[in-house]
Design an enzyme around this catalytic site. Structure first.
Site, PDB file in Angstrom:
ATOM      1  CB  THR A 125      -3.612   3.080  -8.696  1.00 51.73           C
ATOM      2  OG1 THR A 125      -4.390   1.914  -8.387  1.00 51.73           O
ATOM      3  CG2 THR A 125      -2.381   3.062  -7.795  1.00 51.73           C
ATOM      4  CG  ASP A 126      -8.404   1.352  -6.509  1.00 49.89           C
ATOM      5  OD1 ASP A 126      -7.351   0.815  -6.929  1.00 49.89           O
ATOM      6  OD2 ASP A 126      -9.509   0.771  -6.556  1.00 49.89           O
ATOM      7  CD  GLU A 127      -3.346  -2.276  -6.556  1.00 48.80           C
ATOM      8  OE1 GLU A 127      -3.691  -2.866  -7.572  1.00 48.80           O
ATOM      9  OE2 GLU A 127      -2.368  -2.611  -5.882  1.00 48.80           O
ATOM     10  CE1 TYR A 149       1.344   0.072 -10.075  1.00 46.59           C
ATOM     11  CE2 TYR A 149      -0.428  -0.726  -8.656  1.00 46.59           C
ATOM     12  CZ  TYR A 149      -0.007   0.050  -9.716  1.00 46.59           C
ATOM     13  OH  TYR A 149      -0.909   0.814 -10.428  1.00 46.59           O
ATOM     14  CE  LYS A 153       0.487   4.628 -10.190  1.00 47.96           C
ATOM     15  NZ  LYS A 153       0.747   5.292 -11.515  1.00 47.96           N
TER      16      LYS A 153
END
Ligand code: NAD
Ligand code: DAU
Length: 327
Positions: A125-127, A149, A153
């Site tokens: 994810t970009d997060e 989270y 990731k």
């Protein structure tokens, strides 16, 4: 090709599998798909065809080594979507995030290695990049995740890369922006707001609503994943974006307009802890190397999404619409 897809009873994975089984991806018309999904609160079996000659559904945990040893043999590729995916829940309790996202990913990588599975597409994810005030993240940006989270990731993303670098496993990693579309669990911003607004209920806007997200239709994300599966290179990371950047206030205005409501239903509530201010990815690499381009405009995609929630109450009415701070 035999493809094992984890987490495909959830939002994005199910879109990928449904599109594949319905012939939406060239060259995959005869593929057989095995889905492994634990069926957590985020999943529904209804997201997948109940009975399809090329689909095998296995209810199970990606952390279960013995089960993976039974399921993996004979597969050519893995597309790994399974994860605990909601930031607010990770603020409430991080343990399931570390377990599923980190240990679960490592378990699948190890099984892929043991059973000679050719390609492993890891959905990150970009997060993982954190939050940025201006500009866009390229794939070279250091990982500075902020929520539990995002940290889980980022850990999974790096473990995946290590299986390529150390063991030579053909791992390809994608880092995508915020997805929206039909069938998303009503805990996330767009489906939470749409389902509440359709019912004339108030919606909780965190902080001042100035946080910026980049929105991409789930179909465009899955199209990019298909390109990475077919044409990506081992050890490479691909950002996926090209969506529209909006503040949460701007998104709220669009949803109010589409649902025929006004600002009287918007409640400004306590901000999410550690709330990332802005996400924006530079996806020039996947456009240049794999010919990716998003096909859905936000206007058309949001209209279609709101219409889907209005027409499919049975899909979401019974599901827990947990909201974060302020609720
Ligand atoms: P989701 O929460 O809708 O679905 C997750 C699925 O994983 C569910 O079906 C759930 O049952 C399954 N699952 C959870 N724990 C499991 C376990 N231990 N074993 C087996 N299955 C398990 O999530 P989503 O929005 O579809 O996201 C899918 C992937 O895409 C995730 O890896 C997420 O990090 C990533 N991603 C999501 C977005 C987004 O905007 N939603 C953007 C970029 C990347
Ligand atoms: O960027 C990709 C990520 O996008 C994915 O990796 C995550 O799995 C996915 O959940 C999503 O994370 P966000 O935290 O950006 O999505 P969410 O829909 O939870 O929130 C979007 C924005 O809206 C965020 O700034 C918080 C805000 N928000 C959210 C909710 C649920 C509100 O203001 N009110 C709310 O009730």
């Amino acid at each position: 090709m035999r493809i094992l897809v984890s987490g495909a009873a959830g939002f994005i994975g199910s879109h990928f599998v449904r599109t594949l089984l319905s012939g939406g991806y060239p060259g995959h018309g005869e593929d057989r798909v095995t889905v492994v999904d634990k069926l957590t609160y985020a999943a529904t079996r209804r997201n997948l065809p109940p009975d399809h000659p090329r689909l095998t559904f296995v209810q199970g945990d990606v952390c279960d080594v013995a089960l993976m040893d039974r399921v993996f043999p004979g597969h050519d590729a893995v597309v790994h979507f399974a994860a605990e995916s909601h930031v607010d829940r990770s603020v409430e309790g991080a343990a399931p995030f570390v377990r599923t996202n980190v240990l679960g990913t490592q378990t699948l990588l190890e099984a892929a290695l043991r059973h000679g599975v050719g390609v492993f597409v890891h959905i990150s994810t970009d997060e993982v990049y954190g939050s940025l005030a201006q500009g866009r993240w390229t794939e070279q940006e250091p990982l500075l995740p902020n929520s539990p989270y995002a940290a889980s990731k980022a850990a999974a993303d790096l473990v995946a890369r290590s299986y390529w670098r150390t063991h030579g496993l053909d791992v390809r990693i994608t880092r995508c922006a915020n997805n929206y579309g039909p069938g998303q669990h009503p805990e996330k911003l767009i489906p939470l707001f749409v389902t509440r607004l359709l019912d004339g209920e108030p919606v909780p806007l965190y902080g001042d609503g100035g946080n910026v997200r980049e929105w991409l239709h789930v179909d465009d994300h899955c199209h990019a994943v298909r390109l990475v599966l077919d044409e990506g290179k081992a050890g490479e990371v691909y950002n996926i974006g090209g969506g529209t950047h909006l503040t949460n206030k701007e998104m709220t205005q669009r949803l109010l307009d589409l649902c025929g409501r006004d600002w009287s239903l918007v409640q400004h509530v306590t901000d999410r802890k550690g709330h990332d201010l802005r996400y924006a990815v530079d996806d020039a690499k996947i456009r240049r190397e794999l010919g990716y381009a998003p096909r859905h405009s936000l206007d058309e995609g949001l209209r279609e999404t709101v219409a889907w929630y209005a027409a499919n109450r049975d899909h979401w009415e019974a599901r827990e619409r947990v909201a974060g701070p302020g609720y």
